[in-house]
Motif scaffolding. Sequence first.
Motif, PDB file in Angstrom:
ATOM      1  N   PHE A 285      -7.518  13.442  12.920  1.00 54.89           N
ATOM      2  CA  PHE A 285      -7.740  12.058  12.542  1.00 54.89           C
ATOM      3  C   PHE A 285      -6.813  11.720  11.383  1.00 54.89           C
ATOM      4  N   GLY A 286      -6.569  10.447  11.204  1.00 52.63           N
ATOM      5  CA  GLY A 286      -5.794   9.989  10.059  1.00 52.63           C
ATOM      6  C   GLY A 286      -6.363   8.672   9.574  1.00 52.63           C
ATOM      7  N   THR A 287      -6.383   8.505   8.281  1.00 56.09           N
ATOM      8  CA  THR A 287      -6.891   7.280   7.685  1.00 56.09           C
ATOM      9  C   THR A 287      -5.957   6.848   6.545  1.00 56.09           C
ATOM     10  N   GLU A 288      -6.346   5.870   5.793  1.00 57.38           N
ATOM     11  CA  GLU A 288      -5.476   5.314   4.762  1.00 57.38           C
ATOM     12  C   GLU A 288      -4.807   6.399   3.911  1.00 57.38           C
ATOM     13  N   SER A 289      -3.507   6.202   3.698  1.00 50.68           N
ATOM     14  CA  SER A 289      -2.660   7.088   2.887  1.00 50.68           C
ATOM     15  C   SER A 289      -2.400   8.446   3.527  1.00 50.68           C
ATOM     16  N   TRP A 290      -2.596   8.545   4.831  1.00 46.75           N
ATOM     17  CA  TRP A 290      -2.268   9.754   5.572  1.00 46.75           C
ATOM     18  C   TRP A 290      -1.051   9.467   6.436  1.00 46.75           C
ATOM     19  N   TRP A 291      -0.363  10.517   6.826  1.00 52.16           N
ATOM     20  CA  TRP A 291       0.763  10.428   7.744  1.00 52.16           C
ATOM     21  C   TRP A 291       0.289  10.851   9.122  1.00 52.16           C
ATOM     22  N   MET A 292       0.860  10.259  10.155  1.00 54.43           N
ATOM     23  CA  MET A 292       0.409  10.515  11.525  1.00 54.43           C
ATOM     24  C   MET A 292       1.629  10.641  12.426  1.00 54.43           C
ATOM     25  N   GLY A 293       1.505  11.456  13.447  1.00 53.77           N
ATOM     26  CA  GLY A 293       2.584  11.571  14.427  1.00 53.77           C
ATOM     27  C   GLY A 293       2.544  12.901  15.137  1.00 53.77           C
ATOM     28  N   ASP A 294       3.511  13.120  15.986  1.00 50.05           N
ATOM     29  CA  ASP A 294       3.652  14.380  16.706  1.00 50.05           C
ATOM     30  C   ASP A 294       4.937  15.042  16.220  1.00 50.05           C
ATOM     31  N   ARG A 295       4.775  15.950  15.296  1.00 51.79           N
ATOM     32  CA  ARG A 295       5.934  16.600  14.669  1.00 51.79           C
ATOM     33  C   ARG A 295       6.764  17.381  15.677  1.00 51.79           C
ATOM     34  N   GLU A 296       6.116  18.053  16.624  1.00 53.13           N
ATOM     35  CA  GLU A 296       6.846  18.834  17.625  1.00 53.13           C
ATOM     36  C   GLU A 296       7.772  17.933  18.441  1.00 53.13           C
TER      37      GLU A 296
ATOM     38  N   LEU B 169       0.425   0.254   9.961  1.00 51.55           N
ATOM     39  CA  LEU B 169       1.225   1.417   9.619  1.00 51.55           C
ATOM     40  C   LEU B 169       2.590   1.003   9.106  1.00 51.55           C
ATOM     41  N   VAL B 170       3.193   1.917   8.344  1.00 52.37           N
ATOM     42  CA  VAL B 170       4.579   1.774   7.921  1.00 52.37           C
ATOM     43  C   VAL B 170       5.345   2.886   8.639  1.00 52.37           C
ATOM     44  N   LEU B 171       6.310   2.477   9.471  1.00 57.45           N
ATOM     45  CA  LEU B 171       7.063   3.428  10.280  1.00 57.45           C
ATOM     46  C   LEU B 171       8.490   3.579   9.773  1.00 57.45           C
ATOM     47  N   PHE B 172       9.000   4.807   9.929  1.00 56.75           N
ATOM     48  CA  PHE B 172      10.396   5.105   9.641  1.00 56.75           C
ATOM     49  C   PHE B 172      10.947   5.879  10.824  1.00 56.75           C
ATOM     50  N   THR B 173      12.075   5.432  11.379  1.00 57.63           N
ATOM     51  CA  THR B 173      12.684   6.224  12.447  1.00 57.63           C
ATOM     52  C   THR B 173      13.086   7.570  11.871  1.00 57.63           C
ATOM     53  N   LYS B 174      13.212   8.557  12.728  1.00 54.87           N
ATOM     54  CA  LYS B 174      13.614   9.887  12.275  1.00 54.87           C
ATOM     55  C   LYS B 174      14.955   9.817  11.561  1.00 54.87           C
ATOM     56  N   ALA B 175      15.908   9.089  12.133  1.00 55.69           N
ATOM     57  CA  ALA B 175      17.238   8.994  11.527  1.00 55.69           C
ATOM     58  C   ALA B 175      17.159   8.394  10.123  1.00 55.69           C
ATOM     59  N   ASN B 176      16.415   7.315   9.961  1.00 51.58           N
ATOM     60  CA  ASN B 176      16.287   6.690   8.643  1.00 51.58           C
ATOM     61  C   ASN B 176      15.529   7.578   7.668  1.00 51.58           C
ATOM     62  N   PHE B 177      14.493   8.237   8.152  1.00 51.61           N
ATOM     63  CA  PHE B 177      13.708   9.125   7.295  1.00 51.61           C
ATOM     64  C   PHE B 177      14.578  10.278   6.804  1.00 51.61           C
TER      65      PHE B 177
ATOM     66  N   VAL C 293       0.850  -1.202   0.000  1.00 53.61           N
ATOM     67  CA  VAL C 293       0.000   0.000   0.000  1.00 53.61           C
ATOM     68  C   VAL C 293       0.880   1.246   0.000  1.00 53.61           C
ATOM     69  N   PHE C 294       1.900   1.229   0.851  1.00 52.60           N
ATOM     70  CA  PHE C 294       2.836   2.359   0.898  1.00 52.60           C
ATOM     71  C   PHE C 294       3.600   2.480  -0.419  1.00 52.60           C
ATOM     72  N   GLN C 295       4.038   1.357  -0.968  1.00 52.68           N
ATOM     73  CA  GLN C 295       4.767   1.362  -2.239  1.00 52.68           C
ATOM     74  C   GLN C 295       3.913   1.999  -3.341  1.00 52.68           C
ATOM     75  N   HIS C 296       2.644   1.632  -3.387  1.00 50.23           N
ATOM     76  CA  HIS C 296       1.730   2.214  -4.382  1.00 50.23           C
ATOM     77  C   HIS C 296       1.596   3.724  -4.161  1.00 50.23           C
ATOM     78  N   TYR C 297       1.466   4.140  -2.912  1.00 52.46           N
ATOM     79  CA  TYR C 297       1.376   5.562  -2.573  1.00 52.46           C
ATOM     80  C   TYR C 297       2.612   6.308  -3.072  1.00 52.46           C
ATOM     81  N   ILE C 298       3.787   5.764  -2.779  1.00 53.12           N
ATOM     82  CA  ILE C 298       5.044   6.396  -3.189  1.00 53.12           C
ATOM     83  C   ILE C 298       5.114   6.517  -4.714  1.00 53.12           C
TER      84      ILE C 298
ATOM     85  N   PHE D 274       3.128   6.216   8.324  1.00 50.45           N
ATOM     86  CA  PHE D 274       2.186   6.209   7.210  1.00 50.45           C
ATOM     87  C   PHE D 274       1.099   5.188   7.521  1.00 50.45           C
ATOM     88  N   ILE D 275      -0.153   5.586   7.370  1.00 49.57           N
ATOM     89  CA  ILE D 275      -1.269   4.686   7.645  1.00 49.57           C
ATOM     90  C   ILE D 275      -1.595   3.907   6.371  1.00 49.57           C
TER      91      ILE D 275
END
Length: 193
Positions: A72-83, A103-111, A4-9, A50-51
């Motif tokens: 709220f967040g649903t499919e193909s949205w990003w979620m988190g606490d940016r601050e 969800l598909v998660l990426f650590t801050k360092a990897n992102f 799903v994430f691959q398709h989004y990208i 990524f949801i």
Amino acid sequence: MYEVFQHYIEQQATLSPSESDRIRSVAVIKKLRKKQYLLQEGDVWKYNAFIAKGCLRTYSIDEKGNEHVIGFGTESWWMGDRESLLSGAPSRYNIDAIEDSELVLFTKANFDLLTAEIPAFNEMVNAILQRSFIASQNRINATLSLTAEEKYLNFIQKYPGFATRIPQAMIASFLGMTPETLSRIRTQTLKKK
């Protein structure tokens, strides 16, 4: 769920096979059951999320125990606490699953590495941040200038599927009104149709 994430990208950016493989190599899949936390207040948020499936909410709880839904967040949205992600400070928010979610998660360092290594990925992220900023501005404006009825009508127009997926009390909190007020507005709106 990575597909799903691959398709989004692929819809957002043109990547080489090696760039796609690089992104996949640092992705982590996370499954949440309904009502399970992704983030709890006081914890430091360390991911870009990524949801791929499901629905989540971000909210705070005041000193009286009242919940205040931030988003709220649903499919193909990003979620988190940016601050919290950027500052390393403990989060003021909770994020939990309204539905079973993946969800598909990426650590801050990897992102950060991906945005530095892959220009198309960086452009995609910048476009997402710009849209997010505009959405936040629009939300602030609506909160300050619209009537309760206008807020609800604006909400169902912008997010037509949310009303059937999200409990009414959560929607009321997001709109800054009581569940009773929302119920009254919904009844009035149906009578006008």
